[in-house]
Design an enzyme around this catalytic site. Structure first.
Site, mmCIF file in Angstrom:
data_model
loop_
_atom_site.group_PDB
_atom_site.id
_atom_site.type_symbol
_atom_site.label_atom_id
_atom_site.label_comp_id
_atom_site.label_asym_id
_atom_site.label_seq_id
_atom_site.Cartn_x
_atom_site.Cartn_y
_atom_site.Cartn_z
ATOM 1 N N LYS A 80 -28.098 -25.264 -11.722
ATOM 2 C CA LYS A 80 -26.893 -26.013 -11.352
ATOM 3 C C LYS A 80 -27.215 -26.855 -10.123
ATOM 4 O O LYS A 80 -28.123 -26.519 -9.348
ATOM 5 C CB LYS A 80 -25.772 -25.026 -11.008
ATOM 6 C CG LYS A 80 -24.380 -25.560 -11.149
ATOM 7 C CD LYS A 80 -23.837 -25.482 -12.558
ATOM 8 C CE LYS A 80 -22.450 -26.093 -12.640
ATOM 9 N NZ LYS A 80 -21.878 -25.976 -13.977
ATOM 10 N N GLY A 185 -4.608 -25.895 -14.381
ATOM 11 C CA GLY A 185 -5.544 -27.022 -14.295
ATOM 12 C C GLY A 185 -5.514 -27.857 -15.555
ATOM 13 O O GLY A 185 -5.811 -27.363 -16.637
ATOM 14 N N GLY A 187 -7.236 -30.828 -16.138
ATOM 15 C CA GLY A 187 -8.276 -31.854 -16.033
ATOM 16 C C GLY A 187 -8.908 -32.106 -17.386
ATOM 17 O O GLY A 187 -8.246 -32.018 -18.426
ATOM 18 N N VAL A 189 -10.927 -30.411 -19.291
ATOM 19 C CA VAL A 189 -10.855 -29.331 -20.283
ATOM 20 C C VAL A 189 -9.406 -28.869 -20.480
ATOM 21 O O VAL A 189 -8.935 -28.747 -21.606
ATOM 22 C CB VAL A 189 -11.723 -28.125 -19.865
ATOM 23 C CG1 VAL A 189 -11.647 -27.037 -20.932
ATOM 24 C CG2 VAL A 189 -13.165 -28.538 -19.636
HETATM 25 P P1 NAD Z 1 -11.605 -31.284 -13.769
HETATM 26 O O1 NAD Z 1 -12.004 -31.531 -12.368
HETATM 27 O O2 NAD Z 1 -11.537 -32.416 -14.736
HETATM 28 O O3 NAD Z 1 -10.171 -30.556 -13.827
HETATM 29 C C1 NAD Z 1 -9.744 -29.584 -12.942
HETATM 30 C C2 NAD Z 1 -8.231 -29.766 -12.808
HETATM 31 O O4 NAD Z 1 -7.721 -28.655 -12.067
HETATM 32 C C3 NAD Z 1 -7.825 -31.033 -12.052
HETATM 33 O O5 NAD Z 1 -6.805 -31.699 -12.789
HETATM 34 C C4 NAD Z 1 -7.310 -30.502 -10.710
HETATM 35 O O6 NAD Z 1 -6.298 -31.327 -10.169
HETATM 36 C C5 NAD Z 1 -6.784 -29.143 -11.111
HETATM 37 N N1 NAD Z 1 -6.728 -28.153 -10.035
HETATM 38 C C6 NAD Z 1 -7.579 -27.957 -9.001
HETATM 39 N N2 NAD Z 1 -7.188 -26.914 -8.257
HETATM 40 C C7 NAD Z 1 -6.077 -26.428 -8.848
HETATM 41 C C8 NAD Z 1 -5.198 -25.350 -8.558
HETATM 42 N N3 NAD Z 1 -5.394 -24.551 -7.495
HETATM 43 N N4 NAD Z 1 -4.138 -25.155 -9.375
HETATM 44 C C9 NAD Z 1 -3.919 -25.945 -10.442
HETATM 45 N N5 NAD Z 1 -4.714 -26.993 -10.749
HETATM 46 C C10 NAD Z 1 -5.777 -27.224 -9.972
HETATM 47 O O7 NAD Z 1 -12.612 -30.149 -14.313
HETATM 48 P P2 NAD Z 1 -12.919 -29.761 -15.823
HETATM 49 O O8 NAD Z 1 -14.111 -30.482 -16.287
HETATM 50 O O9 NAD Z 1 -11.651 -29.797 -16.616
HETATM 51 O O10 NAD Z 1 -13.372 -28.239 -15.632
HETATM 52 C C11 NAD Z 1 -12.418 -27.228 -15.332
HETATM 53 C C12 NAD Z 1 -13.152 -25.920 -15.109
HETATM 54 O O11 NAD Z 1 -13.895 -25.584 -16.278
HETATM 55 C C13 NAD Z 1 -14.172 -25.950 -13.957
HETATM 56 O O12 NAD Z 1 -14.229 -24.661 -13.378
HETATM 57 C C14 NAD Z 1 -15.481 -26.230 -14.667
HETATM 58 O O13 NAD Z 1 -16.593 -25.761 -13.934
HETATM 59 C C15 NAD Z 1 -15.278 -25.443 -15.946
HETATM 60 N N6 NAD Z 1 -16.080 -25.917 -17.068
HETATM 61 C C16 NAD Z 1 -15.975 -27.200 -17.482
HETATM 62 C C17 NAD Z 1 -16.736 -27.636 -18.562
HETATM 63 C C18 NAD Z 1 -16.620 -29.048 -19.081
HETATM 64 O O14 NAD Z 1 -17.073 -29.303 -20.204
HETATM 65 N N7 NAD Z 1 -16.027 -29.976 -18.342
HETATM 66 C C19 NAD Z 1 -17.611 -26.754 -19.204
HETATM 67 C C20 NAD Z 1 -17.669 -25.423 -18.769
HETATM 68 C C21 NAD Z 1 -16.902 -25.018 -17.685
#
Ligand code: NAD
Length: 357
Positions: A80, A185, A187, A189
């Site tokens: 990472k 969250g 975002g 995902v």
């Molecule tokens: P992202 O940054 O697009 O979305 C995260 C969302 O969470 C944002 O909208 C943010 O405003 C919100 N957020 C942050 N803190 C918060 C809180 N305390 N309460 C509520 N909402 C909050 O990230 P993502 O790509 O959607 O990934 C989300 C999680 O999944 C992360 O932990 C990431 O490591 C994990 N993940 C993502 C992927 C992927 O394909 N993107 C794959 C495996 C794991």
């Protein structure tokens, strides 16, 4: 700051600190384990409070990637990267090009991808300096639509498959219709997961620190928006953490009312003991690195130039039976699910990797 004695060091093969004067890059790359193949794992851009917080995060995340790749049966190891910068203010092309040069200097031992705070556009800048990057090539996504390379649709699909397996095992539910899910969250995902759950007939509660996002979900999915600090209190069937890590901690573990914890966030448990606490109160926990492997599976096919959405979907769907096996084994032995998953991952780390789908 301790390195070899760091509580999260866990035998990492290599940890590299990177600094670039011209761009201001400050980054850490952690390579945990390459026995099954080169370390593959995303780059997180985050305004860490200090270097100690960044080191803890990168070590915990890269170790999870080793276990994730082993459990997903992809021929990669775990690593990472983190960039210490505020993704809303500090990002520019030079930062990611400097990261690309840093990665290139590792000679193929580490391959990067998207993570929170790092977008496909940022990775395009990385790709100008190194071929060791995935999630950047336009290709059909798992629904067959032309995608940007962003793996989040695949991650969301895998989490949906995992939720189905978890509620079938724990609640005897063979449908998502009427299932009550609290999504933390919205975002990349979380939003796509909410869309899939809504399409499957689930009832949603949602929270995001960006309140507008939650209001959009009310309009799009008929969801109920909840304040970010109240989402763990929702009496739902499933709590789906899709924001950042350590959401299950000493305080929230006693507040949770859901029967199942199943979401995409990495490192959902602040400490391993929280898995045992969840077990003791009868909450089924889907180990994060098992349920959120869809994106890794997707980019591993991109890396190996295998553009076949159906094959990727079939591979992702294996998350369901893997989780069922973990839940059953944990029940039989009376131990937390993450202990069973870690043992299975460690057994696989001793074996030669092969692609299964
Ligand atoms: P992202 O940054 O697009 O979305 C995260 C969302 O969470 C944002 O909208 C943010 O405003 C919100 N957020 C942050 N803190 C918060 C809180 N305390 N309460 C509520 N909402 C909050 O990230 P993502 O790509 O959607 O990934 C989300 C999680 O999944 C992360 O932990 C990431 O490591 C994990 N993940 C993502 C992927 C992927 O394909 N993107 C794959 C495996 C794991």
């Amino acid at each position: 700051m301790a390195f070899f004695d760091h509580p999260d060091f866990d035998g990492h093969e290599q940890v590299v600190l990177g600094h670039d004067r011209a761009s201001g890059l400050r980054a850490i790359i952690a390579i945990h384990d390459t026995r099954r193949g080169p370390a593959l794992g995303g780059c997180r851009t985050f305004a860490y409070a200090d270097d100690t917080a960044a080191l803890r995060d990168v070590l915990r995340l890269s170790r999870s990637m080793t276990y994730k790749a082993a459990m997903a049966e992809v021929p990669y190891g775990g690593g990472k990267a983190v960039i210490i910068a505020d993704p809303r203010r500090d990002k520019h092309a030079g930062l990611f090009r400097a990261l690309g040069r840093m990665i290139d200097g590792l000679g193929g031992r580490y391959i990067t991808a998207e993570d929170a705070g790092t977008t496909v556009d940022d990775l395009q800048d990385v790709a100008r300096e190194t071929p060791c990057v995935v999630g950047v090539r336009r290709r059909p996504d798992i629904d067959g639509n032309m995608g940007t390379g962003d793996p989040s649709p695949a991650t969301a699909y895998g989490v949906l498959i995992g939720i189905r397996a978890a509620v079938a095992h724990h609640l005897g539910a063979d449908t998502l219709t009427g299932l009550r899910v609290a999504v933390q969250g919205l975002g990349n995902v979380g939003w796509k997961l909410a869309a899939r759950l809504h399409a499957a007939g689930a009832q949603l509660w949602v929270a995001d620190t960006d309140g507008e996002r939650a209001r959009e979900a009310e309009r799009a999915f008929g969801a109920t928006a909840v304040a970010p600090d109240r989402i763990v209190d929702v009496a739902a069937d499933v709590f789906a953490p899709c924001a950042l890590g350590s959401v299950i901690d000493d305080v929230t573990v006693d507040r949770l009312k859901a029967a199942v914890v199943a979401g995409s966030a990495n490192n959902q448990l602040d400490r391993p003991e929280h898995a045992e606490q969840l077990r003791q109160v009868g909450i089924a926990y889907a180990p994060d690195y098992v349920i959120n492997a869809g994106g890794l599976i997707d980019v591993s096919y991109e890396r190996d130039a295998l553009d076949d959405p159906q094959r990727v979907r079939t591979h992702i769907e294996r998350i369901g039976p893997t989780l069922t096996q973990i839940f059953r084994q944990a029940d039989r032995e009376g131990v937390p699910t993450d202990r069973v998953a870690a043992r299975m991952a460690e057994e696989r780390l001793e074996q030669r990797p092969s692609r299964v789908a």
